[in-house]
Design a protein around this motif. Structure first.
Motif, PDB file in Angstrom:
ATOM      1  N   TYR A 180       0.844  -1.194   0.000  1.00 51.48           N
ATOM      2  CA  TYR A 180       0.000   0.000   0.000  1.00 51.48           C
ATOM      3  C   TYR A 180       0.882   1.247   0.000  1.00 51.48           C
ATOM      4  CZ  TYR A 180      -4.544  -2.191   0.807  1.00 51.48           C
ATOM      5  OH  TYR A 180      -5.715  -2.893   0.674  1.00 51.48           O
ATOM      6  N   LEU A 181       0.463   2.252  -0.769  1.00 47.29           N
ATOM      7  CA  LEU A 181       1.167   3.537  -0.749  1.00 47.29           C
ATOM      8  C   LEU A 181       0.689   4.313   0.463  1.00 47.29           C
ATOM      9  CD1 LEU A 181       0.965   4.548  -4.501  1.00 47.29           C
ATOM     10  CD2 LEU A 181       2.955   3.741  -3.233  1.00 47.29           C
ATOM     11  N   SER A 187      -0.872  -0.072  -4.384  1.00 47.70           N
ATOM     12  CA  SER A 187      -0.123   0.563  -5.476  1.00 47.70           C
ATOM     13  C   SER A 187      -0.510   0.016  -6.839  1.00 47.70           C
ATOM     14  CB  SER A 187       1.375   0.430  -5.247  1.00 47.70           C
ATOM     15  OG  SER A 187       1.710  -0.882  -4.913  1.00 47.70           O
ATOM     16  N   LEU A 190      -2.906   2.223  -8.807  1.00 47.09           N
ATOM     17  CA  LEU A 190      -2.462   3.556  -9.223  1.00 47.09           C
ATOM     18  C   LEU A 190      -2.777   3.869 -10.688  1.00 47.09           C
ATOM     19  CD1 LEU A 190      -1.205   5.649  -7.426  1.00 47.09           C
ATOM     20  CD2 LEU A 190       1.002   5.143  -8.446  1.00 47.09           C
TER      21      LEU A 190
END
Ligand SMILES: *[C@@H]1O[C@H](CO)[C@@H](O)[C@H](O)[C@H]1NC(C)=O
Length: 226
Positions: A180-181, A187, A190
């Motif tokens: 996870y960002l 991610s 994205l």
């Protein structure tokens, strides 16, 4: 073509595109530990690993039908290694809808496995299947953030074909580790998020252009009627 037929064919299109399933587990990476020397056959546990540099694997997982006592009787174990301590991750498993299967994903620390006879037995069984194909690979690499992943699989179909009911074929799956960002956003999503933002911005500009075009035609129309 009437409206009903239109709606029907649209629905058919929608149903055709929804042809894959997914199941997942979300977790926080644990603090680093040195992997203990695992007893045989657990030392094979590390022969299937997911790491931040090897985010997905394609596998053919064995499945079995539920028994009266247990929904899940077959499990496969993986190691999640070199994680970033404290970071949120998710592991997804994706499979084709033409192979109906129930999956359950859970993560455990190495110590939890060693302390729980049930987990230990399952992990040992799964590791034994790797025995011929691979070398022991829980080589000592110092302290690292590591979790083990248990994937339980149960066949979820019925057929009058006795062969298939006794020996359900293995299911082809993709197993994906997704960091996870900033611990909030997977991610892998994205590109999708970027695409939606792009569409929104372009849509905003185009609607502005159309709006001013409409306004100008309306005002020139006014001049003519006056
Ligand atoms: C049952 O399934 C097996 C495996 O797919 C296939 O080889 C066999 O022909 C099937 N038997 C019948 C009676 O359809």
């Amino acid at each position: 073509m009437n409206l009903l037929a239109c709606v029907n064919s649209l629905f058919a299109l929608l149903a055709a595109t929804v042809s894959a399933n997914t199941e997942k587990v979300i977790f926080l990476a644990p603090s680093p530990q040195t992997l203990p020397d695992l007893p045989y056959p657990l030392d094979r546990l590390g022969s299937d690993t997911l790491t931040p540099s090897n985010l997905s694997v394609r596998k053919s997982l064995p499945v079995a039908f539920p028994t009266i006592e247990d929904l899940y009787t077959v499990e496969s174990w993986y190691l999640l290694r070199s994680l970033n301590p404290g970071q949120r991750y998710e592991v997804r498993i994706c499979w084709a809808a033409i192979q109906p299967t129930e999956f359950r994903l859970e993560v455990f620390s190495i110590n939890e496995i060693l302390e729980n006879p049930d987990l230990l037995q399952g992990a040992a069984k799964s590791s034994q299947r790797h025995q011929e194909t691979s070398e022991a690979s829980t080589a000592d690499t110092g302290a690292e953030s590591v979790f083990s992943l248990r994937i339980q699989a149960a066949a979820a179909f019925f057929t009058t074909n006795q062969t298939l009911m006794q020996h359900p074929p293995p299911v082809n799956v993709d197993i994906i580790l997704d960091p996870y960002l900033a611990n909030i956003f997977p991610s892998s999503l994205l590109p999708t998020a970027g695409y939606i933002c792009c569409l929104a911005v372009i849509g905003w500009y185009i609607s502005g252009i159309i709006w001013s075009f409409l306004q100008s035609t309306v005002s020139t129309g006014k001049i003519h009627t006056d």
